[in-house]
Design a protein around this motif. Structure first.
Motif, mmCIF file in Angstrom:
data_model
loop_
_atom_site.group_PDB
_atom_site.id
_atom_site.type_symbol
_atom_site.label_atom_id
_atom_site.label_comp_id
_atom_site.label_asym_id
_atom_site.label_seq_id
_atom_site.Cartn_x
_atom_site.Cartn_y
_atom_site.Cartn_z
ATOM 1 N N ASP A 68 14.396 -57.618 33.090
ATOM 2 C CA ASP A 68 15.859 -57.592 33.160
ATOM 3 C C ASP A 68 16.392 -58.756 33.996
ATOM 4 O OD1 ASP A 68 18.394 -56.327 32.585
ATOM 5 O OD2 ASP A 68 18.422 -55.687 34.685
ATOM 6 N N ARG A 71 16.074 -61.896 31.903
ATOM 7 C CA ARG A 71 17.100 -61.933 30.850
ATOM 8 C C ARG A 71 18.472 -62.279 31.423
ATOM 9 N NH1 ARG A 71 21.162 -58.808 29.673
ATOM 10 N NH2 ARG A 71 20.407 -57.160 31.027
ATOM 11 N N ARG A 72 18.821 -61.659 32.531
ATOM 12 C CA ARG A 72 20.132 -61.929 33.139
ATOM 13 C C ARG A 72 20.247 -63.383 33.605
ATOM 14 N NH1 ARG A 72 23.087 -57.082 35.117
ATOM 15 N NH2 ARG A 72 21.941 -55.298 34.350
ATOM 16 N N GLU A 75 20.801 -65.476 30.581
ATOM 17 C CA GLU A 75 22.144 -65.199 30.054
ATOM 18 C C GLU A 75 23.191 -65.998 30.839
ATOM 19 O OE1 GLU A 75 24.905 -61.302 29.011
ATOM 20 O OE2 GLU A 75 23.260 -61.097 30.443
ATOM 21 N N ASN A 78 22.847 -69.721 30.110
ATOM 22 C CA ASN A 78 23.451 -70.020 28.810
ATOM 23 C C ASN A 78 24.969 -70.157 28.938
ATOM 24 O OD1 ASN A 78 23.786 -70.226 25.951
ATOM 25 N ND2 ASN A 78 24.184 -68.030 25.892
ATOM 26 N N LYS A 79 25.598 -69.220 29.632
ATOM 27 C CA LYS A 79 27.058 -69.273 29.811
ATOM 28 C C LYS A 79 27.469 -70.481 30.651
ATOM 29 C CE LYS A 79 27.757 -64.326 29.308
ATOM 30 N NZ LYS A 79 28.171 -63.083 29.961
ATOM 31 N N TYR A 111 20.470 -71.218 24.933
ATOM 32 C CA TYR A 111 20.660 -70.018 24.111
ATOM 33 C C TYR A 111 19.312 -69.510 23.585
ATOM 34 C CZ TYR A 111 22.220 -66.921 20.411
ATOM 35 O OH TYR A 111 22.408 -65.837 19.607
ATOM 36 N N TYR A 114 17.493 -67.764 26.287
ATOM 37 C CA TYR A 114 18.108 -66.454 26.519
ATOM 38 C C TYR A 114 17.617 -65.444 25.479
ATOM 39 C CZ TYR A 114 21.597 -62.788 26.053
ATOM 40 O OH TYR A 114 22.209 -61.573 25.899
ATOM 41 N N ILE A 115 17.585 -65.854 24.211
ATOM 42 C CA ILE A 115 17.131 -64.954 23.148
ATOM 43 C C ILE A 115 15.656 -64.596 23.363
ATOM 44 C CG2 ILE A 115 16.664 -64.787 20.660
ATOM 45 C CD1 ILE A 115 19.588 -64.333 21.434
ATOM 46 N N LEU A 118 15.560 -62.081 26.097
ATOM 47 C CA LEU A 118 16.086 -60.816 25.564
ATOM 48 C C LEU A 118 15.016 -60.099 24.755
ATOM 49 C CD1 LEU A 118 18.767 -59.181 25.314
ATOM 50 C CD2 LEU A 118 19.161 -60.432 23.206
#
Length: 185
Positions: A68, A71-72, A75, A78-79, A111, A114-115, A118
């Motif tokens: 987790d 992933r965060r 994420e 990516n942003k 991105y 991130y995927i 995820l």
């Protein structure tokens, strides 16, 4: 032999010290045997089972939390990459001065990472029912994003997670159990 105040003990012939079993006599009568009632034995067995289940869930929780966090992180990265790219495109001075030049390729790489993170979390064993629900939302919401093989593995993991949680239930406190049972009026 002359009478003295000194007590003499016989010498030991071997160096081994006597064990507890030979040094202390044990009474084997009914008063010295501990007997548990049937209810107490069930409570102890249930407590051992709960401790075992809790240990298994703790292992899963550690793995889940590590996935987790990863992933965060990706994420947010990516942003951030997208935000810096847009700010540089529109000439925001802070973005131009502080960050290196971002391209759409940088955003695409962020991105993809991130995927991947995820997907790794979806394939990590879930420790709770809430984590399973999260996995289902992700798989059904982003199914086209994943390759078919990975989506099938994710769905198989959900089935395995549900089986694990059913086989190793969490300990229920009595106050929660009493709320779920209908009370007789």
């Amino acid at each position: 032999m002359e009478a003295t105040n000194i007590v003499q003990f016989p010498r030991r012939t071997s160096q081994a010290s006597p064990t507890i079993a030979t040094a202390i006599p044990v009474r084997q009568d009914a008063a010295s045997v501990i007997q548990f009632s049937e209810g107490e034995m069930r409570r102890q067995a249930r407590a051992q089972l709960c401790a075992h289940n809790e240990a298994l869930r703790a292992e899963r929780t550690l793995a889940w939390e590590a996935a987790d966090v990863e992933r965060r992180f990706f994420e947010v990265l990516n942003k951030l990459t997208f935000a810096v790219e847009m700010a540089q495109k529109w000439g925001v001075p802070e973005a131009v001065v502080r960050y290196p030049k971002m391209t759409p390729e940088d955003h695409r790489r962020a991105y993809e990472r991130y995927i991947e993170a995820l997907l790794r979390q979806v394939l990590t064993p879930a420790p709770t029912v809430a984590a399973i629900a999260w996995k289902e939302r992700i798989l059904y919401g982003l199914k086209p994003t994943f390759r078919d093989r990975d989506a099938k593995r994710g769905l198989r993991m959900i089935v395995d997670d549900k089986a694990f949680l059913k086989a190793h239930p969490a300990r229920q406190c009595r106050s929660n159990a009493s709320r779920r049972r209908p009370t007789e009026a």
